[in-house]
Design a protein around this motif. Sequence first.
Motif, PDB file in Angstrom:
ATOM      1  N   ASP A  60       0.845  -1.190   0.000  1.00  0.00           N
ATOM      2  CA  ASP A  60       0.000   0.000   0.000  1.00  0.00           C
ATOM      3  C   ASP A  60       0.880   1.240   0.000  1.00  0.00           C
ATOM      4  OD1 ASP A  60      -2.167  -1.655   0.137  1.00  0.00           O
ATOM      5  OD2 ASP A  60      -3.092  -0.623   1.835  1.00  0.00           O
ATOM      6  N   TYR A  61       0.411   2.266  -0.685  1.00  0.00           N
ATOM      7  CA  TYR A  61       1.251   3.464  -0.723  1.00  0.00           C
ATOM      8  C   TYR A  61       0.496   4.675  -0.198  1.00  0.00           C
ATOM      9  CZ  TYR A  61      -1.155   5.304  -4.833  1.00  0.00           C
ATOM     10  OH  TYR A  61      -2.092   5.810  -5.684  1.00  0.00           O
ATOM     11  N   LEU A  62       1.291   5.671   0.196  1.00  0.00           N
ATOM     12  CA  LEU A  62       0.745   6.959   0.613  1.00  0.00           C
ATOM     13  C   LEU A  62       1.750   8.021   0.190  1.00  0.00           C
ATOM     14  CD1 LEU A  62       1.830   7.582   4.178  1.00  0.00           C
ATOM     15  CD2 LEU A  62       1.424   5.199   3.588  1.00  0.00           C
ATOM     16  N   HIS A  63       1.329   9.284   0.272  1.00  0.00           N
ATOM     17  CA  HIS A  63       2.230  10.360  -0.136  1.00  0.00           C
ATOM     18  C   HIS A  63       2.548  11.277   1.041  1.00  0.00           C
ATOM     19  CE1 HIS A  63       2.547   9.486  -4.405  1.00  0.00           C
ATOM     20  NE2 HIS A  63       1.237   9.368  -4.504  1.00  0.00           N
ATOM     21  N   ARG A  64       3.426  12.194   0.759  1.00  0.00           N
ATOM     22  CA  ARG A  64       3.918  13.135   1.770  1.00  0.00           C
ATOM     23  C   ARG A  64       2.795  13.797   2.573  1.00  0.00           C
ATOM     24  NH1 ARG A  64       8.532  16.966   1.483  1.00  0.00           N
ATOM     25  NH2 ARG A  64       9.073  15.817  -0.412  1.00  0.00           N
TER      26      ARG A  64
ATOM     27  N   VAL B 140       4.038   0.704   2.247  1.00  0.00           N
ATOM     28  CA  VAL B 140       4.009  -0.299   3.315  1.00  0.00           C
ATOM     29  C   VAL B 140       3.903  -1.668   2.642  1.00  0.00           C
ATOM     30  CG1 VAL B 140       2.849  -1.111   5.401  1.00  0.00           C
ATOM     31  CG2 VAL B 140       2.724   1.316   4.769  1.00  0.00           C
ATOM     32  N   VAL B 141       4.894  -2.509   2.862  1.00  0.00           N
ATOM     33  CA  VAL B 141       4.914  -3.827   2.230  1.00  0.00           C
ATOM     34  C   VAL B 141       4.732  -4.891   3.299  1.00  0.00           C
ATOM     35  CG1 VAL B 141       6.345  -5.510   0.981  1.00  0.00           C
ATOM     36  CG2 VAL B 141       6.438  -3.079   0.382  1.00  0.00           C
ATOM     37  N   GLU B 142       3.882  -5.880   3.018  1.00  0.00           N
ATOM     38  CA  GLU B 142       3.780  -7.020   3.929  1.00  0.00           C
ATOM     39  C   GLU B 142       4.109  -8.309   3.188  1.00  0.00           C
ATOM     40  OE1 GLU B 142       0.923  -7.351   7.282  1.00  0.00           O
ATOM     41  OE2 GLU B 142       0.066  -8.985   6.114  1.00  0.00           O
TER      42      GLU B 142
ATOM     43  N   MET C 218       1.272  11.410   5.023  1.00  0.00           N
ATOM     44  CA  MET C 218       2.158  11.129   6.147  1.00  0.00           C
ATOM     45  C   MET C 218       2.120  12.277   7.158  1.00  0.00           C
ATOM     46  SD  MET C 218       4.221   9.094   7.656  1.00  0.00           S
ATOM     47  CE  MET C 218       4.884   7.812   6.580  1.00  0.00           C
ATOM     48  N   GLU C 219       2.150  13.500   6.660  1.00  0.00           N
ATOM     49  CA  GLU C 219       2.097  14.655   7.568  1.00  0.00           C
ATOM     50  C   GLU C 219       0.774  14.705   8.332  1.00  0.00           C
ATOM     51  OE1 GLU C 219       3.156  17.716   4.547  1.00  0.00           O
ATOM     52  OE2 GLU C 219       4.596  18.361   6.084  1.00  0.00           O
TER      53      GLU C 219
ATOM     54  N   TYR D 218       0.561   3.991   9.674  1.00  0.00           N
ATOM     55  CA  TYR D 218       0.752   5.175   8.825  1.00  0.00           C
ATOM     56  C   TYR D 218      -0.234   5.151   7.655  1.00  0.00           C
ATOM     57  CZ  TYR D 218       5.101   6.128  11.326  1.00  0.00           C
ATOM     58  OH  TYR D 218       6.023   6.414  12.294  1.00  0.00           O
ATOM     59  N   ARG D 219      -0.521   3.973   7.148  1.00  0.00           N
ATOM     60  CA  ARG D 219      -1.476   3.861   6.037  1.00  0.00           C
ATOM     61  C   ARG D 219      -2.913   3.773   6.548  1.00  0.00           C
ATOM     62  NH1 ARG D 219      -5.262   3.241   3.487  1.00  0.00           N
ATOM     63  NH2 ARG D 219      -5.661   1.920   1.685  1.00  0.00           N
ATOM     64  N   GLU D 220      -3.122   2.982   7.576  1.00  0.00           N
ATOM     65  CA  GLU D 220      -4.496   2.686   7.997  1.00  0.00           C
ATOM     66  C   GLU D 220      -5.157   3.842   8.748  1.00  0.00           C
ATOM     67  OE1 GLU D 220      -4.742  -1.144   9.942  1.00  0.00           O
ATOM     68  OE2 GLU D 220      -4.809  -2.138   7.974  1.00  0.00           O
TER      69      GLU D 220
END
Lengths: 458, 458
Positions: free
Chosen positions: A255-259, A284-286, A262-263, A326-328
């Motif tokens: 799953d990915y996210l951007h700056r 985020v890699v599982e 994250m902030e 951070y993603r969830e």
Amino acid sequence: MSQIELDQGLADELAEAIGAEHVLVDPDLRAGFEHDLTGRFDGQALLVARPATSDEVSRVVRLCGKRGVPIAVQGGNTGMVGGAIPRPGEVVLSLVRLDDLGPVDTLAQQVECGAGVTLERVQERAREAGLDFPVDFAARGSATIGGLIATNAGGSLAARYGMTRAWVAGLEAVLADGSIMRRLRGLLKDNAGYDLTGLLVGSEGTLGIVTRARLRLTPLLPARAVGLFAFASIEDAFALLDALRARAPSFQAADYLHREGMELVCTHRGFPQPFRELHDTYVVVECAGQDDPTDELGEAAALAEDAILDSAIATDADGRRALWAYRESHNESLSSRGVPHKMDVTVPLASVPSFERDVRSEVVAALPDAEVFLYGHLGDGNVHVNVLGPPPDDRTVDDLVLRIVAHYGGSISAEHGVGVAKARWLSLTRDDAEIAMMRAIKRALDPQSLLNPGRILV
Amino acid sequence: MSQIELDQGLADELAEAIGAEHVLVDPDLRAGFEHDLTGRFDGQALLVARPATSDEVSRVVRLCGKRGVPIAVQGGNTGMVGGAIPRPGEVVLSLVRLDDLGPVDTLAQQVECGAGVTLERVQERAREAGLDFPVDFAARGSATIGGLIATNAGGSLAARYGMTRAWVAGLEAVLADGSIMRRLRGLLKDNAGYDLTGLLVGSEGTLGIVTRARLRLTPLLPARAVGLFAFASIEDAFALLDALRARAPSFQAADYLHREGMELVCTHRGFPQPFRELHDTYVVVECAGQDDPTDELGEAAALAEDAILDSAIATDADGRRALWAYRESHNESLSSRGVPHKMDVTVPLASVPSFERDVRSEVVAALPDAEVFLYGHLGDGNVHVNVLGPPPDDRTVDDLVLRIVAHYGGSISAEHGVGVAKARWLSLTRDDAEIAMMRAIKRALDPQSLLNPGRILV
């Protein structure tokens, strides 16, 4: 006044059918069923009916049908597209009391449960038997199996395991005429007639109300490793995806996210920044296997080392959870800031970078004050577009984004469904013949338009 | 006479629409389309239309619809349930000229093709690209992708890879009104409305005519090992199945046959007996991987050594083919002996031994001269019941066997479909609400009952 008398008549009949304490008329008791998590959708229900069995669901449907009162079907109320929220005057039919969870059939690797059982309970039950239910997402503690099935829920593991439809071995459903179809044998091969189970999955409660399911399970992969990786762009992140696909059979989620996400999440949740610097893109890699997949994850990362700006790997449960958070935490953090316009879409994987660029530039051009948050599932082209700023009823940004999706040959819904949120845009990515087929099927199975009217098809 | 004039009118219109040479009226030219491989089903067609494109298929459907002439849709004509054989007076719509096969999309791991492309051509094209299409069965050289999709074909790899439905990423289909639905984007996640693709798969040409498909592919596993194992009973063979499931991730197929099938095949094909003695039960096992799976197969077999009476393992292509031939020659060998009653059924795996005992004893009790041949797929409870002896039109044995299936909670069709052969027994394993749903969908999508009438639903 006749409307109110009529409703009281319905309330009385429902009370007789399922018990007065399970028919909620009081506005205070109804309130929790009348708005959604995103804050964008709400509506005043006629009443809330909370049957406990399939037969009781059938009775509720027949009583509503007799009076032509439409029904909003609701599970854990974690949907994102307003599908489970009543439109004014609808009866909310809540399925959370159908919460019976059977023992695991270890030979068949299946488990049967009521529609109101949460995803988390199914996962826990499966794991006790050395198995797993491989559909997973952040709302697992509230989302119900009935809701997963109604929306063909996806989640982080879909690129490896497919969506919910692939894991439904059988269904029981109450149809619009109150009849009950049962197909719970769980046979692996069964070509005797149309795949009604598959049709009901993802039909968002518009063709029948799922009351019970037989779910397929998969062997539990107990050893897990989670990594967080930073990149200068989403294009750079593809290097890691390629390496994982080629070298890590244990790879199951990216799953990915951007700056900006994250902030937002670090501010809202009080999390520490994961790395010394902020970066454009995080993944985020599982990985999961019978044996510890940490080495496999490390080897794949080594192949992409030119692209990786920073990284962290966790193998213990707390550490893994912290990285996933951070993603969830995105949905919750966004809701804390306002009512986002949420557009869950797919585009072909190769088009994701251009799609994201177009969305950012066109939204800001149209609405200079809007804030755009993009995140999603790297393996399957599923992007969650979230826009803060425009009022909930403003359709400018939805229209703009969904047209970009169509331009790239994508779908207006990847995993959340259509609900009421996107119904007006269905023709952007389904052709006339498909929509005519859908309407014909809806009319054939629910001629009164009793079940979730206005969802999917306007 | 008016009937004949009408038909000539249709023939002329069709000739104009798709070319006179592709409208076969001459009985000699029609003959190959009017009977099936099993010899059990035949019927005289009004004519055979062989369109070459989706637009031509649409024109044929509109012209037939205008005159109310029903259509029998046909692919490679390898079906087992009479679904593609015309009933008297139907137009055969043959799709074999829709044989365009596109390049492999290696990024998406997909390939697009016309309905008339054979399974074997798709497999070959995929393998050239290092990929594979993991639906496989003996008729691969003739069976077409349209037919696989219409029947949701299974085969030997289904226990590992699922049936055809799992590998269809998108479809194009001509509907009963001649309109064309296209859904060929191949998106992995697409929850925008009903799963029409999944509904059309397995609908046996009754809801729409599949003209084109986008197929998912899987990484090619180039290293293969095939073993033939002998057992004293099918119960004993379960020991090998358990061992393979537990210890051999490369395990992908386990088909079984019995003594009478081995004798039949060896006699008809002139094969040598594989082992010194004849045994009650044989299992053909295939393992496949990136690396040679022979050791894995051997290790699993060692775990079941108490049950295994004899064995042979082949790793080279000729040897593998020779072992598979004992299983794959059954249909042809049976047809050489007469017209079998073929009943492809599923029962829960644990019930297979009792089911087989019941079938043998009850068939022989009812029809003392009948010969029973049982074989199938060990991993998923799919038994192919074949009975030689009763005349093709006699329904005694079909009725008897399908009732035993229902008794064990099985399905009257595992992978062949319902066709005309089993339509009268559909209610044995689908409930009233399901059949009412199927009828409603059929009426909604094909109100004239133009497409494959009498198949699935009588």
